[in-house]
Design a protein around this motif. Structure first.
Motif, PDB file in Angstrom:
ATOM      1  N   GLU A 130     -48.544 -35.761  23.583  1.00 39.70           N
ATOM      2  CA  GLU A 130     -48.269 -35.007  22.657  1.00 39.70           C
ATOM      3  C   GLU A 130     -46.699 -35.003  22.083  1.00 39.70           C
ATOM      4  O   GLU A 130     -46.141 -34.998  22.955  1.00 39.70           O
ATOM      5  CB  GLU A 130     -48.619 -33.290  23.332  1.00 39.70           C
ATOM      6  CG  GLU A 130     -48.062 -32.325  22.574  1.00 39.70           C
ATOM      7  CD  GLU A 130     -48.559 -31.939  21.114  1.00 39.70           C
ATOM      8  OE1 GLU A 130     -48.107 -32.458  20.188  1.00 39.70           O
ATOM      9  OE2 GLU A 130     -49.753 -31.316  21.243  1.00 39.70           O
ATOM     10  N   ASP A 131     -46.617 -34.899  20.777  1.00 38.05           N
ATOM     11  CA  ASP A 131     -45.396 -35.482  20.507  1.00 38.05           C
ATOM     12  C   ASP A 131     -44.544 -34.098  19.758  1.00 38.05           C
ATOM     13  O   ASP A 131     -43.319 -34.112  19.723  1.00 38.05           O
ATOM     14  CB  ASP A 131     -45.433 -36.288  19.036  1.00 38.05           C
ATOM     15  CG  ASP A 131     -45.877 -35.570  17.962  1.00 38.05           C
ATOM     16  OD1 ASP A 131     -47.037 -35.136  18.117  1.00 38.05           O
ATOM     17  OD2 ASP A 131     -45.536 -35.728  16.794  1.00 38.05           O
TER      18      ASP A 131
ATOM     19  N   ASP B 102     -53.466 -35.435  21.691  1.00 38.01           N
ATOM     20  CA  ASP B 102     -52.767 -35.016  20.365  1.00 38.01           C
ATOM     21  C   ASP B 102     -53.639 -35.997  19.527  1.00 38.01           C
ATOM     22  O   ASP B 102     -53.443 -37.146  19.499  1.00 38.01           O
ATOM     23  CB  ASP B 102     -51.489 -34.784  20.279  1.00 38.01           C
ATOM     24  CG  ASP B 102     -50.964 -34.469  18.998  1.00 38.01           C
ATOM     25  OD1 ASP B 102     -51.597 -33.723  18.161  1.00 38.01           O
ATOM     26  OD2 ASP B 102     -49.724 -34.659  18.571  1.00 38.01           O
TER      27      ASP B 102
ATOM     28  N   GLN C 130     -52.477 -35.999  16.045  1.00 40.16           N
ATOM     29  CA  GLN C 130     -51.543 -36.504  14.999  1.00 40.16           C
ATOM     30  C   GLN C 130     -50.102 -36.805  15.926  1.00 40.16           C
ATOM     31  O   GLN C 130     -49.561 -36.021  16.365  1.00 40.16           O
ATOM     32  CB  GLN C 130     -51.029 -35.364  14.187  1.00 40.16           C
ATOM     33  CG  GLN C 130     -51.980 -35.266  12.912  1.00 40.16           C
ATOM     34  CD  GLN C 130     -51.522 -33.946  12.029  1.00 40.16           C
ATOM     35  OE1 GLN C 130     -51.435 -33.019  12.433  1.00 40.16           O
ATOM     36  NE2 GLN C 130     -51.414 -34.298  10.602  1.00 40.16           N
ATOM     37  N   LEU C 131     -49.950 -38.258  15.937  1.00 41.07           N
ATOM     38  CA  LEU C 131     -48.826 -38.860  16.860  1.00 41.07           C
ATOM     39  C   LEU C 131     -47.992 -39.624  15.959  1.00 41.07           C
ATOM     40  O   LEU C 131     -48.756 -40.322  15.005  1.00 41.07           O
ATOM     41  CB  LEU C 131     -49.407 -39.500  18.026  1.00 41.07           C
ATOM     42  CG  LEU C 131     -50.098 -38.695  19.184  1.00 41.07           C
ATOM     43  CD1 LEU C 131     -50.867 -39.623  20.012  1.00 41.07           C
ATOM     44  CD2 LEU C 131     -49.124 -37.727  19.656  1.00 41.07           C
TER      45      LEU C 131
HETATM   46 MN    MN Z   1     -48.711 -34.064  16.792  1.00 43.52          MN
END
Ligand code: MN
Length: 132
Positions: free
Chosen positions: A10-11, A54, A56-57
């Motif tokens: 997770e970013d 996640d 969207q990374l």
């Molecule tokens: Mn993300």
């Protein structure tokens, strides 16, 4: 169950903090990566019981990272749970096609989150014991 290892990829730092706190409180060991490449490396080194991915990374997205994990002979038995903030049917389909076993939408329901993750781990352990 409580000594199970969970890898979170997770970013977003506040999401990471929330997920880590909830899972640590529940007694799990947590490994953290903020991008797909680092996450895959940690998965190889530590063989977690479940990976929270996640979508969207930065760099490689969670769909491609999941495809790599689910087609790698050493990693394919680790269940991958997709985490995404845009809970659209299209994303759920793509997550499923990439090999995700479950889908959690963000913002998470904090009461359900730990239960869902624990459920994925116990399903996997039961499968190994031939109970399911
Ligand atoms: Mn993300």
């Amino acid at each position: 169950m409580s000594d199970a290892k969970i890898l979170i990829i997770e970013d977003n730092e506040s999401n990471m903090m929330l997920f880590r706190d909830l899972l640590t409180l529940a007694g799990f060991h947590v490994l953290e990566a903020s991008d797909a490449e680092a996450g895959i490396e940690l998965a190889r080194a530590h063989r977690p019981d479940v990976i929270l991915m996640d979508i969207q990374l930065p760099g490689m997205d969670g769909f491609n990272a999941t495809r790599i994990i689910t087609t790698d002979p050493d990693l394919k038995d680790i269940p991958v749970v997709a985490l995404t903030s845009y809970a659209m049917e299209k994303d759920m389909m793509e997550a499923k096609e990439a090999g995700c076993t479950k889908f959690i939408s963000k913002p998470i329901n904090t009461r359900e989150f730990t239960k869902t993750v624990a459920g994925v781990i116990s399903d996997r352990q039961n499968r190994w014991r031939g109970l399911k």
